[in-house]
Structures are given as structure tokens and as C-alpha cells.
Motif scaffolding. Structure first.
Motif, PDB file in Angstrom:
ATOM      1  N   GLY A  49       5.672 -14.452  24.384  1.00  0.00           N
ATOM      2  CA  GLY A  49       5.963 -15.848  24.655  1.00  0.00           C
ATOM      3  C   GLY A  49       7.285 -16.020  25.354  1.00  0.00           C
ATOM      4  N   LEU A  50       7.750 -17.254  25.363  1.00  0.00           N
ATOM      5  CA  LEU A  50       9.021 -17.611  25.983  1.00  0.00           C
ATOM      6  C   LEU A  50      10.087 -17.711  24.895  1.00  0.00           C
ATOM      7  N   GLN A  58      14.608 -17.771  24.286  1.00  0.00           N
ATOM      8  CA  GLN A  58      15.919 -17.882  24.906  1.00  0.00           C
ATOM      9  C   GLN A  58      16.692 -16.573  24.749  1.00  0.00           C
ATOM     10  N   PRO A  69      17.378 -11.495  29.584  1.00  0.00           N
ATOM     11  CA  PRO A  69      16.427 -11.694  30.682  1.00  0.00           C
ATOM     12  C   PRO A  69      15.872 -10.374  31.222  1.00  0.00           C
ATOM     13  N   THR A  81      12.381  -9.298  30.121  1.00  0.00           N
ATOM     14  CA  THR A  81      11.206 -10.007  30.596  1.00  0.00           C
ATOM     15  C   THR A  81      10.226  -9.038  31.248  1.00  0.00           C
ATOM     16  N   GLN A 114       2.680 -11.169  27.619  1.00  0.00           N
ATOM     17  CA  GLN A 114       3.852 -11.536  28.426  1.00  0.00           C
ATOM     18  C   GLN A 114       5.018 -11.931  27.529  1.00  0.00           C
ATOM     19  N   THR A 118       8.819 -13.489  28.110  1.00  0.00           N
ATOM     20  CA  THR A 118       9.740 -14.087  29.070  1.00  0.00           C
ATOM     21  C   THR A 118      10.995 -14.528  28.341  1.00  0.00           C
ATOM     22  N   VAL A 119      12.122 -14.020  28.801  1.00  0.00           N
ATOM     23  CA  VAL A 119      13.412 -14.369  28.198  1.00  0.00           C
ATOM     24  C   VAL A 119      14.178 -15.203  29.213  1.00  0.00           C
ATOM     25  N   SER A 120      14.354 -16.464  28.889  1.00  0.00           N
ATOM     26  CA  SER A 120      14.981 -17.384  29.830  1.00  0.00           C
ATOM     27  C   SER A 120      15.527 -18.595  29.100  1.00  0.00           C
ATOM     28  N   SER A 121      16.605 -19.123  29.645  1.00  0.00           N
ATOM     29  CA  SER A 121      17.161 -20.345  29.072  1.00  0.00           C
ATOM     30  C   SER A 121      16.606 -21.573  29.793  1.00  0.00           C
TER      31      SER A 121
END
Length: 119
Positions: A10-11, A13, A87, A90, A114, A116-119
Motif C-alpha cells: 500500500g501507500l 509515508q 521512498p 518503493t 505494490q 509506495t513510500v511517499s508523503s
């Protein structure tokens, strides 16, 4: 027929955590060595972590101290606990394993999950 099914992606931070699971199903006698790989866009697939049948773990240098691989053979499941994500983590994460079936020992891949590492 053996299937490996990953879940838990998942997504998240930067600095966060995720726990991936990989469940093996089918005519399985036992799991031997199990591994997690990942593939980022435009990059080759790389080994992230592995665990032997006896529980010996190994890790890529980039994830040492942050990721932990474990297994529950009673559930035919392998886990990847991922902490302090950045990030650079990812990627699509794939489960891979050497599994004993009625046909002997063979290597299998999951379809990937998947992360995803994102702010």
C-alpha cells in the motif's frame, strides 16, 4: 498447483511501517527456503530478504536493521515486516520460495504487491 499470494502492500509515508504476508496454497508438503524480492521502476529485481527452512535469515545491505523476515510453517506463510520506510523502498514486492509438492522441490513466484513510500 502451488500459488503464492502476497498482501499487505500500500501507500505509506516516509518513516512508516508495513507488514507484507505471503501465503502458499496448493498440494504442499512443506516450505523450504523462502524469499522476498522487489523491483522498482526501471530497475532489476533484487533480493531483499531470505529465510531458510531452519530459520536462518539474510538481508540486503539496504534493508538491514529495518526489515525482518519471518515464517509460520503451520500456516504456510512468510512475512516481511518493514520499518523506517523511505521512498527508495518503493517497489513491487514479490514472494519467492522453494516448495516441496507431490512433484518434488520447485521454485515458485507470487504475483507481487505494490509498496509506495511517499508523503
Amino acid at each position: 498447483q502451488v500459488q503464492l499470494v502476497e498482501s499487505g502492500g500500500g501507500l505509506v509515508q516516509p518513516g512508516g511501517s508495513l507488514r507484507l504476508s505471503c501465503v502458499a496454497s496448493g498440494r504442499i508438503f512443506s516450505l523450504n527456503a523462502m524469499r522476498w524480492y522487489r523491483q522498482a521502476p526501471g530497475k532489476e529485481r533484487e533480493l531483499v530478504a531470505g529465510i531458510s527452512r531452519s530459520g536462518i535469515e539474510n538481508y540486503a545491505d539496504s534493508v538491514k536493521g529495518r526489515f525482518t523476515i519471518s515464517r509460520d510453517d503451520a500456516k504456510n506463510t512468510v512475512y516481511l515486516q518493514m520499518n523506517s520506510l523511505t521512498p527508495d523502498d518503493t517497489a513491487v514486492y514479490y514472494c519467492n520460495g522453494d516448495i516441496y509438492t507431490t512433484r518434488g522441490l520447485s521454485n515458485y513466484w507470487g504475483q507481487g504487491t505494490q509498496v509506495t513510500v511517499s508523503s
